[in-house]
Structure formats: C-alpha cells, structure tokens
Design an enzyme around this catalytic site. Structure first.
Site, mmCIF file in Angstrom:
data_model
loop_
_atom_site.group_PDB
_atom_site.id
_atom_site.type_symbol
_atom_site.label_atom_id
_atom_site.label_comp_id
_atom_site.label_asym_id
_atom_site.label_seq_id
_atom_site.Cartn_x
_atom_site.Cartn_y
_atom_site.Cartn_z
ATOM 1 N N HIS A 1 -64.444 12.184 -69.399
ATOM 2 C CA HIS A 1 -65.147 12.792 -70.539
ATOM 3 C C HIS A 1 -64.601 12.308 -71.883
ATOM 4 O O HIS A 1 -65.158 12.626 -72.925
ATOM 5 C CB HIS A 1 -65.114 14.328 -70.447
ATOM 6 C CG HIS A 1 -63.805 14.958 -70.811
ATOM 7 N ND1 HIS A 1 -62.840 15.303 -69.882
ATOM 8 C CD2 HIS A 1 -63.301 15.339 -72.016
ATOM 9 C CE1 HIS A 1 -61.816 15.857 -70.493
ATOM 10 N NE2 HIS A 1 -62.073 15.896 -71.795
ATOM 11 N N SER B 1 -56.725 16.246 -73.384
ATOM 12 C CA SER B 1 -57.527 15.707 -72.293
ATOM 13 C C SER B 1 -57.159 14.259 -71.994
ATOM 14 O O SER B 1 -56.932 13.458 -72.909
ATOM 15 C CB SER B 1 -59.014 15.774 -72.640
ATOM 16 O OG SER B 1 -59.473 17.100 -72.664
ATOM 17 N N ASP C 1 -63.587 13.495 -62.940
ATOM 18 C CA ASP C 1 -63.257 13.317 -64.360
ATOM 19 C C ASP C 1 -62.051 12.381 -64.504
ATOM 20 O O ASP C 1 -60.931 12.813 -64.816
ATOM 21 C CB ASP C 1 -62.980 14.683 -64.998
ATOM 22 C CG ASP C 1 -62.930 14.612 -66.517
ATOM 23 O OD1 ASP C 1 -63.292 13.560 -67.071
ATOM 24 O OD2 ASP C 1 -62.544 15.625 -67.139
#
Length: 490
Positions: free
Chosen positions: A285, A436, A331
């Site tokens: 992402h 992230s 992911d």
C-alpha cells in the site's frame, strides 16, 4: 572447613550413578587419552575426582551449591562417567596423581557399541596419563572471582563472565521471550561456568560489523548471515513509533525512508528495510504514483550533519499481484534501486527468514522490535528521530476477535498464516501512520552472534495504540519464494 576426604565423600554422594546406567554412556566417543576442554577453553583431562585438587579446592573456598554446580559442568564434559570404585570423572585442568597405585588410575572408557550389542558387552580399561596444557588461563587465579574468559554453553563460542544485566545480547533475548525455559536452563549453566558468583553469566563476544561485500553480478542475491546481514550496534532497548523511544544512531542500519515528492517539506510517508545492495522491502500500500526515491543511513530528519545518509532513485516497484482486496492481505512489495548501495556501519541489509527452521518456528509470546519515523500518537506529529519499540506477538485469533468486535473483519482468510498479530493489549505501544512498510525485527542467534531478521512488514491497524487492538503485519515467511523470484528478475 571440610578436609579432602570429607569433600570426596560428599561429592561421591552427590554424583553417584548406578552401574546399570553404564550402557547410556557407550554411545559417545572421546579421545583415547581422555583429553578434554574446560568451560574456560583450557585443555584438561577426564580423571577421577580424587586426582583433581582444583575442584576439591572449590569446595573449600565456595559454598557447596556453587561448587557442585560447576563440578557438574565438568562432569558433563566427560559424559557423566564414574570410575570402577564409583568416583565421578570430570574434566580437570591439572590432575595430580601422586604415588597412588596404577589400579586407581583406571576409568571406565567410552567406546562405540554396535546396535546388536548385548548387555554382556565387554569393555577394556584405559590408563590415564597426566597430560595437560601447561599454559596458564587468562583471568584471575582467585577462585572467588569469575574467570575473565569462558565458553558459551549452547555453541562453544568464546565469551567473558559479566553480570547478566551488562550482557546486551542475552538480555535482549530474554526480553524477547521471558518464558523460554530452554534459554533459562542455558543461563543457569552459564552462571555455573562463571562459578555461580552473583548474576555473572558467560556473555558471548559481540562481533564487530563488517561491511557486506558482493560482486556487481550478484546484486539480486540475499546476503547470508556469514556475509554480515542483520548485524546491529547495541541499542538502548527502550520500552517507550507509539509508546516507544529514541533509538541509538546505527542501531537499525537497514531502515529505509520511502520518499515521494522531492520538493515537499515532508516527502516521507512510509518505511522499508534494505534486504540486498539493490532492493528494499516495504508494504504494497506504500506503492503510490509519486513514489520517487529511498533514503538510507538516516537517523535525525531535523539535521543534515549527524549521518551521511544517501538518497537513491527507485527505478521499479513491484507489489504482490494479489494485493488489493478489502482484507488487506498480500500487503508486501519490493523496490528496485537505480544503483547498488555501498554498505557501511550505518547502511547494512537485514536478514530474511530463509531457512526451514526459521520459516516453521512459532514466535507467539516473543517480543520483536519495530522502528520508524511515524506518528508518536494517533493524530499526533511524526518523529524526526528514529524510534524503536518492542511489542508482543500474539496468536492470530486475538486479532481476529478484536477486529471482528470492531467490525473490521471482512473475510475468513483475513488472519491466516500470511499475517502476524502483534502489539500491546494494554494500549499505548504500537506502530502508527508513517511506519507502514517498516520491518518487524526478530533477533536470533547465529554462531554465537545475534542477528536480526525481518519477520514481518508493518501493514495496518485500527487507530494507533488503542487498548485491546493489536496491529497487523505481513508475514515475510509466507512470501519468501515470491521475494526470491522478484530479486531474480533484477
């Protein structure tokens, strides 16, 4: 103070083994001259207790429990044998035979026994000759002081006796899994090797990190442990990222900042980890249209002088082809750099869990590290200094129940083996926006040296550090084959 005869009688009582267990010793082999190495690394000889004055002296200068524990270590080295007259055999640095008869020098030998051997197997005795290394050991001759050098119990590497609190390698491992009973046994043995004085244990020597070198033709290849992946400077081990604290400079040399618009005042919105000289691992992402470059070797974003960081353009990015579902699985992504990065003390790749052992190991209950420059609290500001934090790995069912209760469970596969559930159910300790893509870092020993492995990739959560809600991490172990395929396409 107990005399020698009294001590011998005491040790015979402590160490006596029934002669019916003799066949259990026969599976081992030792040199014909009964040579051995003491826990301090000195050459010695497997002899009867009554010919080892240095051990008898231990019982006069230490308490019985301390001396017995260390003596057991010396017995284990000689495979827990006894003489025909039932004296324990142990590894003695300087045997003293005196004028005793030849028969007293005989011990039960260790010889291989074929699987077809009967209980009536005949053994022959071996005469002990007083051979030992005449070199003095390094360290104090005072028996009340721990030795300066020692051998680490689990792998035989060289170490030094020091208080447990001062041994960062073992302290870090204990913090990762406080309930590891096997590790606790190793610490007890290590304490005995250091004469059971206080909290002294045999602490492995820390290897100085050397830059990983690799030919240009193999930039896609994952560096191995022997080539230097996963080595870090000792860090602060703070328990305060959300709820975390400042890391030390160079503590996590594989940390990467993913840069987007170069002209923005805040170009970094994700993290990652360097895995080869040409590749960075991150979250799928994080692959956005304006992704531009990667920064390595950074520590404090508020200054340009504290480290010699480098910015390298990203020429290609590949996210897992199955990413895009509502359940956020798959992911994970790989970034291809424009050129090879030069490894230094501040820029070095992390290891990946490539081996079968690491791929199959359960880490539930362990406390790995996370690091990043993300928000310090939900809705708060990002950190200029790289933060670090330890969190607990939980069974995936904990995340399943928590996310279902918060109406964030969207598929039955959302919490399968491809994700890792980790955090602090008490709240306040978590990754947050901007973290992230960063690594979930697990320390594992390799040849006596601690190395870090990217066990997961920061993926998503519900808010940051909320009570009862762990974070979700993509499990790198589930995607090792895909990662290797991507690297081969460089």
């Amino acid at each position: 103070m107990c005399k020698s005869k009294c001590v011998i009688a005491l040790l015979q009582f402590v160490f006596t083994l029934a002669t019916t267990s003799a066949h259990g010793w026969m599976a081992f082999e030792v040199p014909a001259n009964n040579a051995c190495r003491t826990p301090l690394g000195d050459w010695g000889q497997c002899v009867s207790l009554k010919y080892c004055q240095e051990v008898l002296t231990l019982y006069e200068k230490l308490n019985v429990n301390q001396a017995t524990r260390y003596s057991k270590v010396l017995r284990n080295i000689c495979y827990n044998r006894v003489t025909p007259d039932n004296y324990p055999i142990l590894c003695c640095r300087r045997p003293t035979f005196g004028d005793t008869s030849q028969d007293d020098n005989q011990i039960v030998p260790i010889t291989p026994v074929p699987t077809s051997a009967k209980s009536t197997t005949t053994t022959t005795t071996t005469t002990v000759s007083p051979i030992y290394n005449s070199d003095e050991r390094s360290g104090s001759d005072d028996i009340n002081s721990p030795p300066e050098t020692c051998r680490v119990p689990h792998d035989g590497s060289q170490g030094s006796c020091k208080p447990f609190q001062s041994c960062e390698v073992l302290l870090r491992r204990a913090q990762q899994n406080p309930t590891d009973t096997e590790f606790r046994k190793q610490l007890e043995l290590s304490n005995a090797i250091c004469y059971s004085i206080g909290t002294n244990i045999c602490c492995p020597k820390v290897e100085q990190r050397k830059p990983v070198t690799r030919s240009n033709g193999a930039t896609w290849h994952l560096p191995t442990e022997d080539e230097g992946c996963g080595l870090t400077r000792p860090s602060s081990l703070s328990t305060k990222v959300v709820g975390g604290g400042d890391s030390q400079m160079g503590a996590w040399p594989w940390m990467a900042l993913i840069g987007y618009d170069r002209y923005s005042l805040s170009p970094f919105r994700c993290g990652g980890s360097l895995i080869t000289a040409r590749h960075v691992l991150t979250a799928a992402h994080c692959i956005l249209r304006d992704l531009s470059f990667v920064r390595l070797g950074e520590y404090d974003l508020s200054t340009e002088t504290e480290t010699k960081h480098v910015d390298i353009d990203v020429v290609k990015s590949v996210k897992h082809p199955n990413f895009g579902g509502r359940d956020r699985r798959y992911d994970i992504a790989i970034l291809y750099l424009e050129k090879n990065v030069e490894f230094t003390d501040l820029i070095c790749p992390i290891c990946l869990p490539f081996s079968t052992q690491l791929r199959n190991k359960s880490y539930v209950g362990y406390h790995p590290f996370v690091a990043g420059w993300g928000r310090l609290m939900e809705g708060g500001r990002s950190s200029n200094i790289l933060q670090e934090l330890q969190i607990e790995i939980m069974d995936n069912s904990v995340c399943r129940q928590s996310y279902e209760a918060n109406r964030r469970l969207v598929s039955s596969q959302q919490f399968d083996e491809t994700v890792v559930c980790a955090g602090d159910l008490g709240g306040g300790r978590d990754t947050c926006g901007g973290d992230s893509g960063g690594p979930l870092m697990m320390a594992e020993p390799y040849k006596g040296i601690t190395r870090f492995y990217a066990l997961g990739v920061v993926s998503y959560g519900i808010g940051c550090g909320r009570i009862g809600i762990p974070g979700v991490y993509t499990s790198t172990r589930s995607y090792m084959d895909w990662i290797l395929e991507c690297l081969a396409e460089t």
